[in-house]
Every structure is written in C-alpha cells, then in structure tokens.
Scaffold this motif. Sequence first.
Motif, mmCIF file in Angstrom:
data_model
loop_
_atom_site.group_PDB
_atom_site.id
_atom_site.type_symbol
_atom_site.label_atom_id
_atom_site.label_comp_id
_atom_site.label_asym_id
_atom_site.label_seq_id
_atom_site.Cartn_x
_atom_site.Cartn_y
_atom_site.Cartn_z
ATOM 1 N N UNK A 181 -44.520 -29.802 53.707
ATOM 2 C CA UNK A 181 -42.935 -29.580 54.340
ATOM 3 C C UNK A 181 -42.339 -30.917 54.395
ATOM 4 N N UNK A 182 -43.215 -32.052 54.779
ATOM 5 C CA UNK A 182 -42.838 -33.329 54.633
ATOM 6 C C UNK A 182 -42.293 -33.783 53.228
ATOM 7 N N UNK A 183 -42.993 -33.379 52.188
ATOM 8 C CA UNK A 183 -42.829 -33.803 50.851
ATOM 9 C C UNK A 183 -41.418 -33.087 50.591
ATOM 10 N N UNK A 184 -41.205 -31.823 50.579
ATOM 11 C CA UNK A 184 -39.926 -31.274 50.654
ATOM 12 C C UNK A 184 -38.839 -31.688 51.110
ATOM 13 N N UNK A 185 -39.067 -32.163 52.492
ATOM 14 C CA UNK A 185 -38.054 -32.974 53.094
ATOM 15 C C UNK A 185 -37.560 -34.220 52.430
ATOM 16 N N UNK A 186 -38.647 -35.064 51.933
ATOM 17 C CA UNK A 186 -38.290 -36.153 51.243
ATOM 18 C C UNK A 186 -37.635 -36.040 50.116
ATOM 19 N N UNK A 187 -38.094 -34.858 49.077
ATOM 20 C CA UNK A 187 -37.312 -34.645 48.075
ATOM 21 C C UNK A 187 -36.015 -34.115 48.338
ATOM 22 N N UNK A 188 -35.539 -33.460 49.276
ATOM 23 C CA UNK A 188 -34.364 -33.038 49.688
ATOM 24 C C UNK A 188 -33.535 -34.318 49.761
ATOM 25 N N UNK A 189 -34.048 -35.269 50.733
ATOM 26 C CA UNK A 189 -33.050 -36.376 50.959
ATOM 27 C C UNK A 189 -33.106 -37.175 49.895
ATOM 28 N N UNK A 190 -33.978 -37.427 48.736
ATOM 29 C CA UNK A 190 -33.962 -38.053 47.789
ATOM 30 C C UNK A 190 -32.964 -37.599 46.743
ATOM 31 N N UNK A 191 -32.805 -36.137 46.549
ATOM 32 C CA UNK A 191 -31.847 -35.626 45.901
ATOM 33 C C UNK A 191 -30.200 -35.969 46.554
ATOM 34 N N UNK A 192 -30.301 -35.898 47.786
ATOM 35 C CA UNK A 192 -28.805 -36.194 48.284
ATOM 36 C C UNK A 192 -28.654 -37.575 48.075
ATOM 37 N N UNK A 193 -29.552 -38.638 48.243
ATOM 38 C CA UNK A 193 -29.391 -39.993 48.035
ATOM 39 C C UNK A 193 -28.792 -40.123 46.723
ATOM 40 N N UNK A 194 -29.553 -39.423 45.573
ATOM 41 C CA UNK A 194 -29.462 -39.503 44.004
ATOM 42 C C UNK A 194 -27.761 -39.137 43.741
ATOM 43 N N UNK A 195 -27.266 -38.094 44.417
ATOM 44 C CA UNK A 195 -25.854 -37.660 44.415
ATOM 45 C C UNK A 195 -25.115 -38.694 44.721
ATOM 46 N N UNK A 196 -24.979 -39.166 45.879
ATOM 47 C CA UNK A 196 -24.571 -39.991 46.620
ATOM 48 C C UNK A 196 -24.377 -41.358 45.521
ATOM 49 N N UNK A 197 -25.578 -41.919 45.078
ATOM 50 C CA UNK A 197 -25.481 -43.043 44.282
ATOM 51 C C UNK A 197 -24.819 -42.647 42.919
ATOM 52 N N UNK A 198 -25.000 -41.660 42.330
ATOM 53 C CA UNK A 198 -23.991 -41.143 41.315
ATOM 54 C C UNK A 198 -22.587 -41.240 41.322
ATOM 55 N N UNK A 199 -22.336 -40.654 42.576
ATOM 56 C CA UNK A 199 -20.928 -40.658 42.787
ATOM 57 C C UNK A 199 -20.164 -42.119 42.943
ATOM 58 N N UNK A 200 -20.980 -43.083 43.616
ATOM 59 C CA UNK A 200 -20.670 -44.342 43.540
ATOM 60 C C UNK A 200 -20.551 -45.043 42.430
ATOM 61 N N UNK A 201 -21.548 -44.695 41.459
ATOM 62 C CA UNK A 201 -21.561 -45.405 40.309
ATOM 63 C C UNK A 201 -20.405 -44.626 39.392
ATOM 64 N N UNK A 202 -19.838 -43.563 39.280
ATOM 65 C CA UNK A 202 -18.852 -42.990 38.842
ATOM 66 C C UNK A 202 -17.609 -43.780 39.227
ATOM 67 N N UNK A 203 -17.500 -43.908 40.381
ATOM 68 C CA UNK A 203 -16.308 -44.422 41.104
ATOM 69 C C UNK A 203 -16.181 -46.011 40.512
ATOM 70 N N UNK A 204 -17.250 -46.839 40.519
ATOM 71 C CA UNK A 204 -17.262 -48.162 40.091
ATOM 72 C C UNK A 204 -16.637 -48.177 38.425
ATOM 73 N N UNK A 205 -17.483 -47.048 37.685
ATOM 74 C CA UNK A 205 -16.933 -47.220 36.502
ATOM 75 C C UNK A 205 -15.284 -46.796 36.418
#
Length: 105
Positions: free
Chosen positions: A17-41
């Motif tokens: 359950x802890x690993x699933x929570x970490x994976x969900x948080x990683x996916x959310x952070x990855x989406x945020x970082x991708x959005x920031x990268x697109x904004x910079x571009x």
Amino acid sequence: MARASEAERQRLAGEAALQRTALTQCEAKNTQLYAVGQEVLRAYETMDVGSVLASRQPFAAQSRVKYEQIAQQYGDKLYESRFDVRAVSAPAPAAAASATEGKPQ
C-alpha cells in the motif's frame, strides 16, 4: 505459525500500500514537471531576438529583472514538483484494509 504468516502478510500488504501511494505521488509529480517543462518551452518559443538583446544591455535593467523573476518562478515550480520519498505518507488503515480484502489468502 499461522499468526506469524498472518503478521507477515499484513506487513507485506502495508508495504504494498505504501508503494502504491508512492507511485501515485510520483505520477502526480511527473505530470506537474511535464507541465512546467512545456510552459518553459512555450516561453522560449515566443521569445524573440529583440527581447534577448534588451535583457543583455546594461541600460535595460528592468527587462533583465523581469526575465530573472520569470526564471525564478520556473525554478520554484520545478522545486515544488520534486518527489521526496521521505514525504510519502502511509495510507489510511481503512484504505489498506479495503485494498487487501479483495485479494485471495
């Protein structure tokens, strides 16, 4: 022996359950970082030569400050979007119990 195996199963279910929570948080952070990268571009795509030269001139301190503030904002967004494994919180016991109920024993 049955108690030990049940305790081990519960421990492993908690870890899963802890690993699933970490994976969900990683996916959310990855989406945020991708959005920031697109904004910079997009920001660099819309920047023209005149604004770059104006920001480099000594008499254009105001435009240089503007671009430094923009760069700082992007840096802040990237920093906020970092994933920290130490910040992963354990899932609620009810969520962990419901996740293990559907599994065969």
